[in-house]
Scaffold this motif. Structure first.
Motif, short mmCIF file in Angstrom:
data_model
loop_
_atom_site.label_atom_id
_atom_site.label_comp_id
_atom_site.label_asym_id
_atom_site.label_seq_id
_atom_site.Cartn_x
_atom_site.Cartn_y
_atom_site.Cartn_z
N ARG A 121 0.82 -1.21 0.00
CA ARG A 121 0.00 0.00 0.00
C ARG A 121 0.86 1.27 0.00
N ARG A 157 -5.71 -4.09 0.04
CA ARG A 157 -5.11 -4.69 1.23
C ARG A 157 -4.57 -6.10 1.02
N THR A 181 -1.94 2.82 -2.84
CA THR A 181 -3.25 2.22 -3.07
C THR A 181 -3.86 1.75 -1.76
N ASN A 182 -5.15 1.51 -1.77
CA ASN A 182 -5.79 0.99 -0.57
C ASN A 182 -6.11 -0.50 -0.69
#
Length: 171
Positions: free
Chosen positions: A75, A83, A80-81
């Protein structure tokens, strides 16, 4: 894995294509959870980290810590998110996958990471969906060896992503 998937894409005639890891940690019936979102996204990823209303996944503490550290590193490096880029349970729009997979070069365990990193750089609409998943105790991977390889692959993917971004800017 990467060679098989890249080769198989040319034979897919449907609107979507999907793949899953061979160890069946996620039952194929879990694709129904992903398909519920497929019309609105380029990629739908099964997630072992996001749980929603599903029970937490039971796995050895060391594997949980390493998974968390890898997720955090991904991340941070790729802004970015997403996961759980490493979950090998994904559905793609066929038209998007054709372009996405042609430049993937990672062949090891970090293949899934490169797929998501490249998809992000292409502006893909990506959705993560909690899935039922179980840790298989018969895994034969060497954790110290895989940590080194995946760390190296993660940095290599980041460098290639940066180089790709720079070449787009220079054009």
């Amino acid at each position: 894995k990467s060679g098989s998937i890249k080769n198989a894409i040319q034979w897919v005639s449907k609107e979507y294509l999907a793949y899953m890891d061979v160890d069946l940690s996620a039952d194929p019936s879990e694709f129904a959870r992903l398909l519920a979102h497929a019309d609105n996204f380029d990629i739908v990823i099964g997630s072992r980290i996001i749980r929603g209303d599903l029970a937490p996944i039971t796995r050895p503490i060391l594997r949980s810590i390493l998974s968390y550290m890898y997720s955090l590193s991904f991340r941070v490096l790729f802004h970015t998110n997403i996961r759980d880029p490493q979950c090998g349970f994904k559905i793609f729009r066929k038209e998007f996958a054709n372009n996405l997979f042609k430049d993937i070069t990672t062949s090891g365990f970090a293949f899934d990471t490169e797929v998501i990193a490249k998809a992000t750089s292409l502006g893909a609409r990506i959705k993560e969906v909690p899935i039922l998943w179980r840790h298989e105790t018969y895994s034969k991977i060497s954790l110290p060896h895989q940590i080194m390889l995946m760390g190296k692959d993660l940095l290599s993917i980041r460098c290639r992503t940066l180089m790709g971004t720079r070449s787009k800017i220079l054009r």
